[in-house]
Write a protein that holds these residues in place. Structure first.
Motif, PDB file in Angstrom:
ATOM      1  N   SER A 212      29.382  54.740  52.105  1.00  0.00           N
ATOM      2  CA  SER A 212      29.780  53.563  51.341  1.00  0.00           C
ATOM      3  C   SER A 212      28.880  53.341  50.135  1.00  0.00           C
ATOM      4  O   SER A 212      27.700  53.700  50.136  1.00  0.00           O
TER       5      SER A 212
ATOM      6  N   THR B  13      28.296  49.883  47.355  1.00  0.00           N
ATOM      7  CA  THR B  13      28.595  48.456  47.236  1.00  0.00           C
ATOM      8  C   THR B  13      28.643  48.093  45.765  1.00  0.00           C
ATOM      9  O   THR B  13      27.707  48.370  45.015  1.00  0.00           O
TER      10      THR B  13
ATOM     11  N   GLN C  51      31.758  44.150  47.048  1.00  0.00           N
ATOM     12  CA  GLN C  51      32.818  44.871  47.740  1.00  0.00           C
ATOM     13  C   GLN C  51      32.297  46.240  48.158  1.00  0.00           C
ATOM     14  O   GLN C  51      31.692  46.950  47.352  1.00  0.00           O
ATOM     15  N   ARG C  52      32.511  46.613  49.424  1.00  0.00           N
ATOM     16  CA  ARG C  52      32.156  47.967  49.843  1.00  0.00           C
ATOM     17  C   ARG C  52      33.312  48.914  49.582  1.00  0.00           C
ATOM     18  O   ARG C  52      34.477  48.574  49.797  1.00  0.00           O
TER      19      ARG C  52
ATOM     20  N   TYR D 282      34.264  53.136  50.330  1.00  0.00           N
ATOM     21  CA  TYR D 282      33.876  54.402  50.946  1.00  0.00           C
ATOM     22  C   TYR D 282      34.423  55.545  50.100  1.00  0.00           C
ATOM     23  O   TYR D 282      35.595  55.546  49.706  1.00  0.00           O
TER      24      TYR D 282
ATOM     25  N   ASP E 119      35.616  48.378  59.232  1.00  0.00           N
ATOM     26  CA  ASP E 119      35.237  47.630  58.024  1.00  0.00           C
ATOM     27  C   ASP E 119      36.514  47.266  57.267  1.00  0.00           C
ATOM     28  O   ASP E 119      36.830  47.845  56.218  1.00  0.00           O
TER      29      ASP E 119
ATOM     30  N   ALA F 219      37.029  46.736  53.318  1.00  0.00           N
ATOM     31  CA  ALA F 219      36.526  47.756  52.400  1.00  0.00           C
ATOM     32  C   ALA F 219      37.673  48.454  51.674  1.00  0.00           C
ATOM     33  O   ALA F 219      38.848  48.330  52.037  1.00  0.00           O
TER      34      ALA F 219
ATOM     35  N   ARG G 156      28.295  53.382  56.938  1.00  0.00           N
ATOM     36  CA  ARG G 156      28.242  52.092  56.247  1.00  0.00           C
ATOM     37  C   ARG G 156      26.778  51.835  55.909  1.00  0.00           C
ATOM     38  O   ARG G 156      25.951  51.636  56.792  1.00  0.00           O
TER      39      ARG G 156
END
Length: 451
Positions: free
Chosen positions: A190, A192, A202-203, A205, A381, A384, A414
């Protein structure tokens, strides 16, 4: 299936309960790969993996390409044997570490500040541990992965895989028969970023859908040997230096492959930062992902970086030859253009020798496997985003592609927003948060049920 409740201590042990232990155990095994045939090899790490798998009643196979260069394979039948198989793989070797540069013993696996520290914590004994923990859970519970899955732990990835994945593909293709897709390292972690509406962060991936190809080259300049006090207009050292200067100054054009374009567009949607107006705008967008910006910059164009020099044998002797090693990485579809450009820039007095060459990869950011990776991440998550991503380096997926197996990078982690993760690949003070390992173990285990 053997009853392993006594050896594990509890019959309901979950992958996240033992992944940090397995990661630390692997880090404590020095499996440094110096790239020249020296080093301890992967045998001890492979034996450790064999022990973890045989303890839960499985029958893995250890295959050596040569003494000490060990690979481990185990296959689990899927719930739906009519579907093409899957390969889940990692590598057991690591790049060397100079202990004097580290805050901790690089092979001590010390837990500090909520992280497991040590060489391989990021590349890639963290993912190896996730895979081992997931396999052990499947064996303990008697569950089957969605598809028949071959799990591989390769040797020699850090030197191109000639004694690992490439050797296995050439000498033991039966292990990969029936497989159509594969997952391995680097993608799935991830970053951010700030939200476009300014309301927090906001995350996202980064799911690896592409990787650059590799061309490790040696440039050798030819000249006229002579006394160091005599003028010489055919000096090999000078010719090499001029070639180095030309190649280093070459402005490789920026070109976005599909996975890079998809990543930049996705980041723009999340942050509201445009990237297609000028270089400054692109830099503002990359500044929003400091933990991965270096890897992303490496995928905006082909690259050629000098890494080693070798010339001369005495201060007052002009040598007949001088050489340098060049690490080239090319985007999918760019191999021929990069090679011809290097040859042209090297000049007439410099020979270009290929030491190692491997393909670039690009896979679609769609389909049932991608959906399974996305769903597995979002189950842990849900708020995400998941974006495509091109790796500037390479993985063992290159070898599997030779058998027609499409590879993705999916080592789910994460990560804390302030952890600069990507720079730790081959860097110092490599570490992975324990909670990130636990998260990854859960996601990978869910993925195997859905793949």
């Amino acid at each position: 299936m053997a009853d392993t409740s006594t050896s594990t201590g509890t019959s309901d042990l979950r992958p996240e309960d033992e992944v940090a232990r397995i990661c630390a155990d692997l880090i404590r095994i020095d499996s440094s790969n110096y790239g020249d045939g020296s080093g301890p090899g992967e045998r001890k790490a492979a034996e450790y993996v064999m022990g973890e798998l045989t303890e839960v009643g499985l029958d893995p196979v250890l295959l050596e390409s040569e003494s000490g260069r060990a690979n481990v394979m185990v296959r689990l039948e899927g719930a739906d044997t009519s579907r093409p198989g899957l390969v889940v793989h990692g590598h057991l070797d690591v790049v060397p570490a100079n202990a004097a540069d580290w805050q901790v013993d690089p092979f001590g696996a010390e837990e500090r500040d909520g992280c497991v520290w040590g060489r391989g914590a990021v590349d890639m004994k963290d993912m190896d541990a996730m895979i081992v923990a997931a396999i052990r859970d499947l064996a303990r519970t008697g569950a089957k992965p969605a598809r028949t899955t071959t799990f591989c732990f390769f040797a020699d990835e850090e030197a191109g895989g000639t004694k690992g994945s490439h050797w296995a593909v050439e000498q033991h293709p039966e292990w990969f028969e029936g497989a159509s897709e594969a997952v391995s390292e680097v993608g799935g972690y991830s970053v951010t970023v700030p939200r476009r509406d300014g309301a927090g962060e906001q995350r996202a991936y980064l799911l690896q859908t592409a990787e650059k190809g590799i061309a490790w080259l040696r440039l050798t300049a030819r000249g006229r040997a002579g006394h160091g006090s005599v003028p010489n207009d055919e000096n090999a050292v000078v010719r090499l230096a001029e070639a180095i200067a030309r190649i280093s100054a070459h402005p490789w054009p920026r070109r976005y492959v599909a996975s890079v374009q998809g990543l930049l567009d996705g980041l723009s949607d999340l942050t509201g930062i445009t990237h297609d107006t000028d270089d400054a705008a692109l830099e503002r967008l990359l500044e929003a992902i400091p933990g991965a910006a270096g890897f992303v910059r490496g995928t905006l164009r082909d690259t050629a970086n000098f890494t080693m020099l070798d010339a001369g044998y005495k201060h007052n002797v002009i040598p007949q030859t001088a050489s340098a090693n060049l690490d080239c990485r090319f985007l999918p579809g760019h191999e021929d253009e990069l090679m011809s450009t290097v040859q042209r820039l090297a000049g007439e007095f410099v020979d270009v020798e290929v030491l190692h060459r491997d393909i670039a990869l690009e896979a679609p950011f769609e389909g049932s496997l991608v959906d399974a990776m996305k769903d597995s991440l979002l189950s842990e998550d849900p708020d995400a985003a998941v974006l495509p991503y091109c790796l500037s380096g390479g993985t063992d997926n290159k070898a599997l592609q030779l058998l027609g197996i499409t590879g993705y990078g999916f080592a789910p982690l994460r990560l804390p927003a302030d952890l600069l993760f990507a720079p730790m690949f081959h860097g110092i003070d490599e570490r992975v948060p324990v909670e990130s390992l636990r998260f990854g173990a859960r996601v990978l285990r869910t993925f195997l049920d859905r793949a």
